[in-house]
Design an enzyme around this catalytic site. Structure first.
Site, PDB file in Angstrom:
ATOM      1  NE  ARG A 105      -3.884   0.440   1.888  1.00  0.00           N
ATOM      2  CZ  ARG A 105      -5.086   0.390   2.436  1.00  0.00           C
ATOM      3  NH1 ARG A 105      -5.331   1.018   3.587  1.00  0.00           N
ATOM      4  NH2 ARG A 105      -6.056  -0.299   1.872  1.00  0.00           N
ATOM      5  CB  CYS A 267     -14.110   1.105  -0.119  1.00  0.00           C
ATOM      6  SG  CYS A 267     -13.726   2.857   0.098  1.00  0.00           S
ATOM      7  NE  ARG A 295     -10.373  -5.494  -0.065  1.00  0.00           N
ATOM      8  CZ  ARG A 295      -9.608  -4.524   0.457  1.00  0.00           C
ATOM      9  NH1 ARG A 295     -10.164  -3.533   1.131  1.00  0.00           N
ATOM     10  NH2 ARG A 295      -8.304  -4.507   0.276  1.00  0.00           N
TER      11      ARG A 295
HETATM   12  N1  NVA Z   1     -10.022   6.547  -1.192  1.00  0.00           N
HETATM   13  C1  NVA Z   1      -9.671   6.043   0.119  1.00  0.00           C
HETATM   14  C2  NVA Z   1      -9.900   4.572   0.185  1.00  0.00           C
HETATM   15  C3  NVA Z   1      -9.602   3.920   1.496  1.00  0.00           C
HETATM   16  C4  NVA Z   1      -9.780   2.444   1.487  1.00  0.00           C
HETATM   17  C5  NVA Z   1      -8.209   6.379   0.400  1.00  0.00           C
HETATM   18  O1  NVA Z   1      -7.378   6.276  -0.502  1.00  0.00           O
HETATM   19  O2  NVA Z   1      -7.912   6.781   1.530  1.00  0.00           O
HETATM   20  N1   CP Z   2     -11.253  -0.559   2.257  1.00  0.00           N
HETATM   21  C1   CP Z   2      -9.999  -0.657   2.704  1.00  0.00           C
HETATM   22  O1   CP Z   2      -9.036  -0.816   1.942  1.00  0.00           O
HETATM   23  O2   CP Z   2      -9.885  -0.588   4.062  1.00  0.00           O
HETATM   24  P1   CP Z   2      -8.521  -0.400   4.878  1.00  0.00           P
HETATM   25  O3   CP Z   2      -7.980   0.951   4.512  1.00  0.00           O
HETATM   26  O4   CP Z   2      -8.934  -0.494   6.314  1.00  0.00           O
HETATM   27  O5   CP Z   2      -7.565  -1.478   4.474  1.00  0.00           O
END
Ligand code: NVA
Ligand code: CP
Length: 308
Positions: A105, A267, A295
């Site tokens: 991430r 989400c 998920r």
């Molecule tokens: N658009 C949000 C999604 C989180 C799962 C973000 O990038 O923070």
């Molecule tokens: N929706 C999602 O990706 O959640 P987290 O940021 O908690 O992983």
């Protein structure tokens, strides 16, 4: 599965996407019937890197790997300092000598692309500023479970033309849903994204619509989706965005513009009272926790297909 990496739905061949969904269905059914799965990843390891916080992505990947008999190691930004302590390329070269698959991430999508280029093992995008492909898999599987089909449905994303919206558009274009994005013009998809959505679309029933008028875009929607107005990394813009997005709060009034049987998706994490109201997210049309559960099921399928 032909794909070596899983970085953006736009780059994944159609057959691979369908294989992920058929494996999801088989594994989910078997787990419900027998309480366990074949440990097909016994002795294999997943390393995860999180430059940003996570609940769902982190835990669902860890549990998925455990259910398949594998091992997980999770790294935070403080340990790794991607691009500062060492280069992204060296990080990927070294890490891929230890493990069988990497999920990352990251703030910059270019970093997950570079990791994939340098890694000896598959790299999964666990969210970048550009896309969140694992989220889209779970979401469209959830749509399938609730609506029994994909083709001909209309999914409308209300809010920011961000990572989550982009992945959904890419996946709808493969599965034959119509996709709409409604929100302030300044936060719509950029031209390059719109071009790519059309260029990578494969399904004849896909259609695309984008505009600022919720009544117009939400007409005929079977699925209404929203996400936070300020994503991770955009916290300093929160006030500015709160004003711009205020007319697009997903509340009971806005939901009236969709079909009466439309389901509501998010989400998560949600900023209740901002992009979505309590009565809508907790209401009978909300499937947000089915999405969160899926998920686990879709990423488990992805891992079992990607790790050779
Ligand atoms: N658009 C949000 C999604 C989180 C799962 C973000 O990038 O923070
Ligand atoms: N929706 C999602 O990706 O959640 P987290 O940021 O908690 O992983």
């Amino acid at each position: 599965m032909k794909s070596r990496h899983f970085l953006s739905i736009a780059d994944v061949p159609q057959d691979d996407l369908l294989e992920i969904f058929s494996t999801t269905e088989q594994q989910k059914r078997r787990l419900a019937a027998e309480g366990r799965l074949e440990p097909v990843l016994r002795g294999r390891s997943l390393a995860m890197l999180f430059e940003k916080p996570s609940l769902r992505t982190r835990v669902s990947f860890e549990v998925a790997m455990t259910q398949l008999g594998g091992h997980v190691t999770t790294l935070g930004q403080n340990e790794v300092s991607l691009g500062q302590r060492e280069s992204v390329a060296d990080f990927a070269r070294a890490l891929s000598r230890y493990v069988d698959v990497i999920a990352a991430r990251v703030f910059k999508h270019a970093h997950v692309v570079e990791m994939a280029r340098e890694s000896r093992v598959p790299v999964i995008n666990a969210l970048s500023d550009y896309t969140h492909p694992c989220q889209a898999l779970a979401d469209l599987w959830t749509v399938r479970e609730h609506k029994g089909k994909w083709e001909g449905l209309k999914l409308v994303f209300v809010g920011d033309g961000n990572n989550v919206a982009r992945s959904l558009a890419f996946l709808c274009s493969r599965l034959g849903l119509r996709f709409g994005l409604v929100g302030p013009a300044d936060y719509a998809f950029d031209d390059a994204s719109v071009r790519k959505i059309h260029a990578r679309a494969t399904h004849p029933r896909f259609a695309f619509e984008m505009g600022p008028d919720p009544k117009k875009v939400l007409r005929g929607a079977d699925v209404v989706y929203t996400d936070v107005w300020a994503s991770m990394g955009q916290e300093s813009e929160r006030e500015l965005r709160r004003k711009a997005f205020a007319p697009y709060q997903l509340n009971a009034r806005l939901l009236k513009s969709a079909r009466p049987g439309a389901i509501v998706m998010h989400c998560l994490p949600a900023h209740r009272g901002e992009e979505i109201t309590d009565d809508v997210i907790d209401g009978p049309r909300s499937v947000v926790f089915d999405q969160a559960e899926n998920r686990l099921h879709t990423q488990r399928a992805l891992l079992s297909l990607l790790v050779k």
